[in-house]
Motif scaffolding. Structure first.
Motif, mmCIF file in Angstrom:
data_model
loop_
_atom_site.group_PDB
_atom_site.id
_atom_site.type_symbol
_atom_site.label_atom_id
_atom_site.label_comp_id
_atom_site.label_asym_id
_atom_site.label_seq_id
_atom_site.Cartn_x
_atom_site.Cartn_y
_atom_site.Cartn_z
ATOM 1 N N ASP A 13 -4.828 -3.435 89.465
ATOM 2 C CA ASP A 13 -4.234 -4.900 89.388
ATOM 3 C C ASP A 13 -3.957 -6.003 90.429
ATOM 4 O OD1 ASP A 13 -4.110 -4.850 86.666
ATOM 5 O OD2 ASP A 13 -2.055 -3.905 86.264
ATOM 6 N N ILE A 14 -5.225 -5.382 91.370
ATOM 7 C CA ILE A 14 -5.076 -6.196 92.540
ATOM 8 C C ILE A 14 -5.179 -7.065 92.098
ATOM 9 C CG2 ILE A 14 -5.326 -5.703 94.783
ATOM 10 C CD1 ILE A 14 -6.022 -3.223 94.621
ATOM 11 N N PRO A 15 -4.250 -8.432 92.425
ATOM 12 C CA PRO A 15 -4.758 -10.353 92.363
ATOM 13 C C PRO A 15 -5.784 -10.117 93.328
ATOM 14 C CG PRO A 15 -2.620 -9.792 92.971
ATOM 15 C CD PRO A 15 -2.584 -8.121 93.251
ATOM 16 N N TYR A 125 -0.316 -2.112 89.533
ATOM 17 C CA TYR A 125 0.703 -1.878 91.047
ATOM 18 C C TYR A 125 1.753 -1.225 91.590
ATOM 19 C CZ TYR A 125 -0.040 -4.906 95.060
ATOM 20 O OH TYR A 125 -0.069 -5.870 96.324
ATOM 21 N N ALA A 234 6.574 -5.696 93.713
ATOM 22 C CA ALA A 234 5.837 -6.383 93.259
ATOM 23 C C ALA A 234 6.465 -6.130 92.030
ATOM 24 C CB ALA A 234 4.345 -5.962 93.315
ATOM 25 N N GLY A 236 4.542 -7.065 87.954
ATOM 26 C CA GLY A 236 3.697 -6.965 86.865
ATOM 27 C C GLY A 236 4.445 -7.276 85.982
ATOM 28 N N VAL A 261 4.736 -9.465 95.857
ATOM 29 C CA VAL A 261 3.586 -9.618 95.237
ATOM 30 C C VAL A 261 3.773 -9.757 93.947
ATOM 31 C CG1 VAL A 261 1.439 -9.141 94.607
ATOM 32 C CG2 VAL A 261 2.901 -7.962 96.517
ATOM 33 N N THR A 263 1.474 -10.324 89.949
ATOM 34 C CA THR A 263 0.121 -9.725 89.527
ATOM 35 C C THR A 263 0.352 -9.836 88.510
ATOM 36 O OG1 THR A 263 -1.645 -8.095 90.374
ATOM 37 C CG2 THR A 263 0.501 -6.478 89.748
ATOM 38 N N ASN A 264 -1.016 -9.772 87.739
ATOM 39 C CA ASN A 264 -1.042 -9.739 86.038
ATOM 40 C C ASN A 264 -0.953 -7.558 85.324
ATOM 41 O OD1 ASN A 264 -1.228 -12.231 84.877
ATOM 42 N ND2 ASN A 264 -2.769 -12.266 85.396
#
Length: 285
Positions: A13-15, A125, A234, A236, A261, A263-264
């Motif tokens: 799940d890294i942008p 993530y 981060a 998510g 961070v 992230t989706n």
């Protein structure tokens, strides 16, 4: 010395912009909605996925990338960057056969290739941050051995908790029993989940109500970090970045946030946890 090349799978799940910036090679897992097959993060976005998930009567199925998929990626890298070591970091072997696929792929390549396969013992993530860390160290000129050592150290120090909005998806995916899911949803129980040292999801504790559960997660981070002030974080989310804002606000009152961070949580992980899930990952700054 040739620079190590970093490979991972889409469940990190890294942008996309971060993956491109750090030259990270991402191998997609697959998602099946009935007759429709998608490559995670390639031809279905998180936004489209969660809308479809809510409307779908049947839970989609997921499958790991095959050894042949990894062989192709490794061979392409070896052709393009001859002599460069490859570090391939993947979702917990306790949650997926992805690590095994990568390991089989390495064994099928000729000439004893310089590939290190790392079982992150994490998901989303929770290991995406390890992949990005590895890519940054590679850019700094670190050796593959130094990178793997540092990745293991960050993995030991990283803390993570996540919260599902409904137990329905864990139940549909066979993670918990139907009766437990029904009672949990009826009583508005929100289990705080984490991943243990073996890379398996477990319930840390159960709290009634989402607001109380989020507050308890922040308390746990304070306990876990024992006075550490500078952290990276981060969050998510399931195509709902606004849901992350209160968490970041609360964390910023207790800690000095360095890297942040958003992230989706992608379609493959999202299939098993469902919409409304929130995951918080913290690691040393």
């Amino acid at each position: 010395m040739t620079k190590p090349v970093i490979v991972t799978d889409s469940t990190a799940d890294i942008p996309e912009d971060i993956a491109k910036q750090h030259d990270i090679h991402v191998v997609p897992l697959r998602l099946m909605f009935g007759e429709d097959t998608f490559e995670d993060g390639v031809d279905i976005s998180a936004e489209v996925f969660y809308k479809r998930l809510v409307q779908s009567e049947q839970l989609p199925t997921t499958s790991q990338a095959s050894p042949a998929d990894y062989m192709q990626v490794y061979q392409e890298i070896m052709n393009e960057y001859p002599g460069s070591p490859i570090i391939s970091i993947h979702i917990s072997s306790g949650l997926s056969g992805t690590y095994q696929s990568a390991t089989i792929a390495k064994s099928m390549l000729e000439g004893d290739p310089d590939i290190t396969i790392v079982d992150s013992k994490s998901a989303s993530y929770g290991f995406g941050l390890l992949v990005v860390h590895a890519a940054r160290l590679a850019a700094e000129g670190k050796t593959a051995e130094e990178i793997v050592r540092s990745v293991e150290e960050v993995r030991r120090q990283r803390k993570l908790y996540f919260l599902v909005d409904t137990l329905e998806y864990l139940q549909k995916g066979g993670r918990i029993g139907k009766a437990a899911a029904m009672i949990g949803n009826l009583l508005n129980i929100k289990p705080i989940l984490s991943i243990d040292e073996e890379g398996i999801i477990y319930a840390v504790e159960k709290v009634r109500g989402r607001k109380k559960a989020l507050a308890r997660i922040l308390e746990r981070f304070r306990e876990d970090l024992g006075g550490v002030q500078n952290i990276n974080v981060a969050v998510g989310h399931t195509a709902d970045p606004a849901s992350a804002e209160p968490v970041l606000e609360d964390l910023s009152r207790d800690f000095r946030l360095q890297e942040v961070v958003l992230t989706n949580i992608g379609p493959v992980v999202g299939t098993h946890v469902g919409p409304g899930t929130l995951a918080v990952f913290i690691w040393p700054a």
